[in-house]
Motif scaffolding. Structure first.
Motif, short mmCIF file in Angstrom:
data_model
loop_
_atom_site.label_atom_id
_atom_site.label_comp_id
_atom_site.label_asym_id
_atom_site.label_seq_id
_atom_site.Cartn_x
_atom_site.Cartn_y
_atom_site.Cartn_z
N VAL A 250 -1.11 -17.61 82.99
CA VAL A 250 -0.30 -17.15 81.86
C VAL A 250 1.00 -16.58 82.42
CG1 VAL A 250 -0.17 -15.58 79.90
CG2 VAL A 250 -2.34 -16.69 80.47
N LEU A 251 2.11 -17.18 82.05
CA LEU A 251 3.40 -16.73 82.55
C LEU A 251 4.03 -15.65 81.67
CD1 LEU A 251 4.95 -20.16 83.60
CD2 LEU A 251 3.79 -18.47 85.04
N SER A 252 3.81 -15.72 80.40
CA SER A 252 4.43 -14.73 79.51
C SER A 252 3.67 -14.66 78.21
CB SER A 252 5.90 -15.07 79.23
OG SER A 252 6.01 -16.28 78.50
N ILE A 253 3.70 -13.47 77.61
CA ILE A 253 3.16 -13.21 76.27
C ILE A 253 4.19 -12.34 75.54
CG2 ILE A 253 1.29 -12.28 74.88
CD1 ILE A 253 -0.59 -12.70 77.22
N TYR A 254 4.78 -12.85 74.52
CA TYR A 254 5.79 -12.10 73.77
C TYR A 254 5.38 -12.00 72.31
CZ TYR A 254 8.99 -12.40 77.74
OH TYR A 254 9.57 -12.28 78.97
N ARG A 255 5.66 -10.84 71.74
CA ARG A 255 5.42 -10.66 70.30
C ARG A 255 6.34 -11.58 69.51
NH1 ARG A 255 5.67 -5.35 72.52
NH2 ARG A 255 3.70 -4.19 72.32
N ASN A 256 5.78 -12.18 68.47
CA ASN A 256 6.54 -13.14 67.66
C ASN A 256 6.71 -12.63 66.23
OD1 ASN A 256 7.97 -15.52 67.22
ND2 ASN A 256 6.17 -16.66 66.57
N TRP A 257 7.11 -11.38 66.12
CA TRP A 257 7.48 -10.82 64.83
C TRP A 257 8.61 -9.80 65.04
CZ3 TRP A 257 2.90 -9.37 67.25
CH2 TRP A 257 2.77 -8.03 67.59
N SER A 258 9.32 -9.52 63.99
CA SER A 258 10.44 -8.59 64.08
C SER A 258 9.94 -7.17 64.27
CB SER A 258 11.31 -8.66 62.82
OG SER A 258 11.86 -9.95 62.66
N LEU B 117 6.06 -0.59 77.73
CA LEU B 117 5.16 -1.01 76.68
C LEU B 117 5.73 -0.73 75.30
CD1 LEU B 117 1.66 0.02 78.09
CD2 LEU B 117 2.51 -2.27 77.68
N ASP B 118 6.54 0.31 75.21
CA ASP B 118 7.13 0.65 73.92
C ASP B 118 8.21 -0.34 73.52
OD1 ASP B 118 5.47 2.78 73.62
OD2 ASP B 118 6.88 4.24 74.45
N ARG B 119 8.75 -1.07 74.49
CA ARG B 119 9.77 -2.06 74.15
C ARG B 119 9.13 -3.25 73.45
NH1 ARG B 119 13.55 -3.50 79.11
NH2 ARG B 119 14.17 -4.99 77.49
N HIS B 120 9.74 -3.65 72.32
CA HIS B 120 9.15 -4.72 71.52
C HIS B 120 9.23 -6.07 72.22
CE1 HIS B 120 7.84 -6.62 67.79
NE2 HIS B 120 8.80 -7.52 67.95
N ASP B 121 10.26 -6.25 73.06
CA ASP B 121 10.47 -7.55 73.70
C ASP B 121 9.91 -7.61 75.11
OD1 ASP B 121 12.22 -5.72 74.73
OD2 ASP B 121 13.97 -7.06 74.75
N SER B 122 8.95 -6.76 75.42
CA SER B 122 8.36 -6.77 76.76
C SER B 122 7.42 -7.95 76.92
CB SER B 122 7.59 -5.46 77.00
OG SER B 122 8.47 -4.35 76.98
N ASN B 123 7.29 -8.40 78.16
CA ASN B 123 6.34 -9.44 78.50
C ASN B 123 4.96 -8.79 78.66
OD1 ASN B 123 4.91 -11.62 79.40
ND2 ASN B 123 6.09 -11.95 81.27
N LEU B 124 4.12 -8.93 77.64
CA LEU B 124 2.83 -8.24 77.63
C LEU B 124 1.88 -8.78 78.68
CD1 LEU B 124 2.27 -7.95 73.77
CD2 LEU B 124 3.43 -6.38 75.32
N ALA B 125 2.17 -9.96 79.23
CA ALA B 125 1.29 -10.50 80.27
C ALA B 125 1.28 -9.62 81.52
CB ALA B 125 1.72 -11.92 80.63
N GLU B 126 2.30 -8.79 81.69
CA GLU B 126 2.36 -7.90 82.85
C GLU B 126 1.35 -6.77 82.74
OE1 GLU B 126 4.14 -8.50 85.38
OE2 GLU B 126 5.87 -9.70 84.77
N TYR B 127 0.83 -6.49 81.54
CA TYR B 127 -0.02 -5.31 81.33
C TYR B 127 -1.43 -5.66 80.91
CZ TYR B 127 4.81 -3.89 80.88
OH TYR B 127 6.15 -3.72 81.09
N VAL B 128 -1.74 -6.97 80.81
CA VAL B 128 -3.08 -7.39 80.44
C VAL B 128 -3.90 -7.64 81.71
CG1 VAL B 128 -4.43 -9.14 79.21
CG2 VAL B 128 -2.24 -8.39 78.30
N ASP B 129 -5.15 -7.28 81.67
CA ASP B 129 -6.04 -7.45 82.82
C ASP B 129 -6.12 -8.92 83.22
OD1 ASP B 129 -8.23 -6.14 84.55
OD2 ASP B 129 -9.24 -7.87 83.63
N GLU B 130 -6.24 -9.18 84.52
CA GLU B 130 -6.26 -10.54 85.04
C GLU B 130 -7.42 -11.35 84.45
OE1 GLU B 130 -4.32 -12.34 86.82
OE2 GLU B 130 -2.81 -10.81 87.24
#
Length: 805
Positions: A331-339, A60-73
């Protein structure tokens, strides 16, 4: 707590299961201890994780993680449903645009049409007005924005140093290397975009880093695959936009295995009909031959969203890139879109919009919208003319019921005769032809008018050179071309601005993702690539937004050459000619036209020869300027030589160069005379003097110049008096007076003696003035010597201060 298998794939510990050990393990992860999680794989091995919570926290601390893996179904399903509804609303808002675009694609005439109306085999030709405009735009623009040497150039903002100049050269060379040698798809994708852009009015480019290829990529995204709300004004300010992608199941599975997409099962789906894509396939003559269930429609949405579990404390929706499988709503992926290092969390741009003609809404206008009606009318009139010719050559008509022709009603071939049974009277009385007319000349003229209006509107009409005067000034010709190409130039300027945005994104990707070393040999100390791509260097296209065609740029250079011929000393002619040769594509321009090196000192005759050949000449301070001037004035005043020079094509430039060189010598000669009047040498040319020394020296020079002017005026006056005394008219008059009157001879002699006395007084007065002038000059020399001594003392002090420092 259960942890997804994919997150623990790097921490598997195989444990053999004994046959006599009765252990019941569920398919899902089971918590044996608060810090241990056990999972069973399909091959019978057991994976034990002793610290799953630490692993999740680390991911979770990684900025480029796929957040969809940690969001409730449940939250994911709600997110997918909400975003898909937003996408459908955006798609519906542009329904009229899609319908117009679909109907306009038929006007391209890229497919054969077999018509049955008004009769089978009627003319189905399309007028090529629309397709000709598109092909010309594509061919002309690709040459402007993608030349053989590469499409990127660099610009330095602010002060220019040697270090920054070398950095700019490295950035330009590397980006052109990427676009020409590494990103091999870039040119083909660009040409596809330039074909679609003038039709739809809008096209998009997606610039991203592909980890599988290990390099940046640039993809052309057609307008029909990029969905955005019609009320949005720009990509930078849009809260959401969607890239619609059609991908195979195998492609999605690869990304799932690599961990880029969430590993979920996708339901087979039947792709919804895309009328524009189907029209493109119909025009191209291709169709998908596989199973539709093997392909999935993905929605890659760049959206500001308040993601559950990752909410902003201020309740602000943050920018994410969310990819959804439309058929299964997964939902296949959710990625942060900022630096990661951006405290403001500004959205990163991955897309660049290209526009043809800006309209009222977000999607720009294309040729289909602007001249689609003209193209449709031209096609209709062209078909009428062809059908009229067909009917006039092969007319139909009526015949009497009893008239029988051998061979039924098949057309009669040229030179063929058939037997006819005539019930009565003549054949002419039993056959009547319908009154078909020849193709109308008025209709043909109307067709030409419509086509001309369409071409004029898109600035596609050719400018005929024979319509212009051959002796017309370059400025007049350039103004005519600029007026004819005004619309095209504006479109090229928009492309230039969009290309600049694309190159900026590409430079950012190169800086953040690629290797820090250059992949080829460079000069020493030039191997650091990542630091080169900073804000000091601005990348931009090589295209010129002020001149959209080669002809315009050539005319501009011809205008510059005409100005240079009038004042050659103000221009760097070798540089101007090299740029002209590079523009027209002549290689090795720097060898054909050598650089502007400083000319060597030469004798006056050789200088005259160089001036006649327009070779560079230069006067030097130590030369005998009076001797050079005499030789140069002989060349200028020689009537025979002057006539021959004026008869040459470059006679004006030759005389201008000669006058400029004479002025150089005159300037040095004046400097020598001032130094002679002062009695000392002036400081070297170009030397920076202290303000107080320069002020004193200027005063002395001003006095010396005035004294020199007085001497020259006195010399000129004495020469005038001497010339007047030697005037033969005066002497003849004196002789006549002596012969005419003897009685006035004494008076005449007295007058002559008086005149001689006055002359002696004048000479004495002149000599006295000269003595006074010499005395004043001596005082000036002493004062100048004093200033020179002070200047030398000041220099010594500065040198001592520098040594002490």
């Amino acid at each position: 707590m259960a942890v997804d298998k994919t997150l623990l794939s790097e921490f598997r510990l195989p444990v053999p299961v004994e046959e006599d050990l009765e252990v019941e393990i569920d398919d899902t992860a089971e918590i044996v201890d608060s810090d241990i999680v056990i999972t069973e794989s399909e091959d019978g091995t057991v994976t034990v994780d002793f610290s799953p919570q630490d692993f999740v926290t680390e991911m979770l601390d990684r900025h480029d993680s796929n957040l969809a893996e940690y969001v409730d179904e449940n939250d994911l399903r709600h997110c997918a449903s909400k975003l898909i509804q937003m996408y459908q609303d955006d798609r519906s808002s542009r329904a009229d645009w899609e319908r117009t675009y679909e109907e306009g694609l038929d006007l391209l005439g890229l497919e054969m049409e077999d018509r049955t109306n008004p009769w089978p085999g009627a003319c189905g030709v399309f007028h090529p007005l629309l397709s000709e405009s598109v092909v010309r735009f594509q061919a002309q623009t690709i040459q402007e924005i993608f030349p053989a040497k590469g499409p990127v150039k660099t610009k330095i903002w602010g002060e220019t140093t040697e270090e920054i100049t070398e950095q700019a050269h490295r950035v330009q060379e590397y980006m052109n290397y990427q676009l020409l040698e590494v990103m091999t798809e870039y040119r083909s994708e660009t040409e596809k975009m330039l074909f679609s852009l003038p039709l739809a009015g809008a096209a998009f480019r997606k610039i991203y880093y592909d980890p599988t290829l290990g390099r940046p990529c640039s993809m052309f995204v057609p307008a029909q695959d990029f969905v955005i709300g019609d009320d949005e004004s720009s990509l930078e300010n849009a809260e959401r936009y969607t890239h619609v992608m059609t991908r195979s199941s195998n492609y999605i599975r690869k990304l799932q295995v690599s961990g880029f997409y969430r590993d979920v099962e996708l339901l087979p789906e039947e792709l919804s009909a895309d009328v524009i894509k189907n029209k493109y396939d119909e025009i191209s003559g291709v169709h998908f031959s596989g199973s539709d269930t093997d392909r999935h429609q993905l929605l890659e949405m760049h959206v500001d969203y308040d993601l559950p579990g990752f909410e902003d404390p201020d309740g602000i929706a943050l920018p994410y890139v969310i990819t959804i499988d439309k058929g299964s709503s997964e939902v296949l992926s959710i990625y942060r879109n900022w630096s990661e290092d951006d405290p403001d969390r500004k959205k990163i741009q991955h897309f660049v919009e290209y526009g043809y003609v800006p309209g009222i809404g977000f999607y720009n206008l294309g040729l289909i919208h602007m001249i689609g009606g003209l193209a449709k009318s031209a096609t209709s009139i062209l078909r009428q003319l062809v059908d009229a010719g067909t009917l006039a050559n092969l007319p139909g008509g009526l015949k009497a019921r009893g008239l029988r022709i051998k061979g039924d009603d098949t057309p009669i071939m040229p030179g063929e005769f058939r037997d006819v049974d005539v019930p009565s009277n003549n054949i002419r009385d039993n056959i009547t032809f319908l009154p078909y007319k020849e193709p109308s000349s008025v209709l043909y003229q109307l067709l030409g008018t419509i086509v001309e209006e369409g071409r004029r509107f898109v600035s596609m009409a050719d400018i005929r050179v024979d319509d212009m005067r051959q002796d017309a000034p370059v400025g007049t010709t350039l103004a005519i071309m600029e007026r004819a190409m005004k619309v095209q130039s504006a479109i090229q300027a928009r492309l230039h601005a969009s290309l600049k945005k694309e190159f900026k994104i590409l430079a950012r990707i190169i800086r953040d993702y690629t290797s820090p070393e250059y992949p080829y040999e460079t000069v020493a100390n030039e191997s650091i690539k990542r630091s080169d791509f900073d804000d000091r260097i601005d990348v931009s296209p090589v295209s010129d937004p002020n001149a959209s065609t080669m002809a315009q740029r050539i005319m501009q250079y011809q205008a510059a050459l005409q100005l240079a011929a009038q004042a050659p000393n103000l221009y760097d002619l070798p540089l101007l000619h090299r740029q002209m040769m590079e523009l027209i594509g002549i290689p090795n321009a720097d060898k054909v036209v050598p650089g502007s090196e400083s000319p060597e000192p030469k004798d006056p005759v050789t200088e005259n020869q160089d001036i006649l050949t327009l070779s560079p000449v230069k006067a030097f301070e130590w030369q005998d300027h009076e001797a050079h001037l005499r030789v140069h004035m002989v060349l200028k005043n020689d009537p025979e030589m002057g006539q021959q020079v004026q008869n040459t094509q470059l006679g004006g430039a030759t005389l201008a160069a000669l006058d400029a060189h004479i002025r150089e010598h005159l300037g040095f000669l004046f400097r020598d005379q001032i130094e002679e009047e002062l009695g000392i040498e002036l400081p070297p040319m170009g030397e920076q003097l202290p303000p107080e020394i320069e002020k004193k020296l200027s005063g002395l020079v001003a006095e010396a110049a005035e004294q020199m002017l007085g001497k020259k005026q006195q010399e000129q006056e004495m020469q005038r008096i001497a010339q007047q005394q030697q005037d033969p008219v005066v002497q003849q008059r004196q002789q006549e007076l002596e012969i005419r009157a003897a009685e006035v001879q004494r008076k005449t002699q007295a007058d002559q003696q008086k005149a001689a006395l006055d002359q002696q007084k004048l000479i004495a007065q002149v000599e006295d003035d000269e003595n006074k002038t010499q005395l004043k000059a001596e005082e000036l020399r002493l004062e100048a010597a004093k200033i020179a001594a002070e200047l030398e003392l000041e220099r010594q002090k500065i040198a001592i201060d520098l040594m002490e420092q």
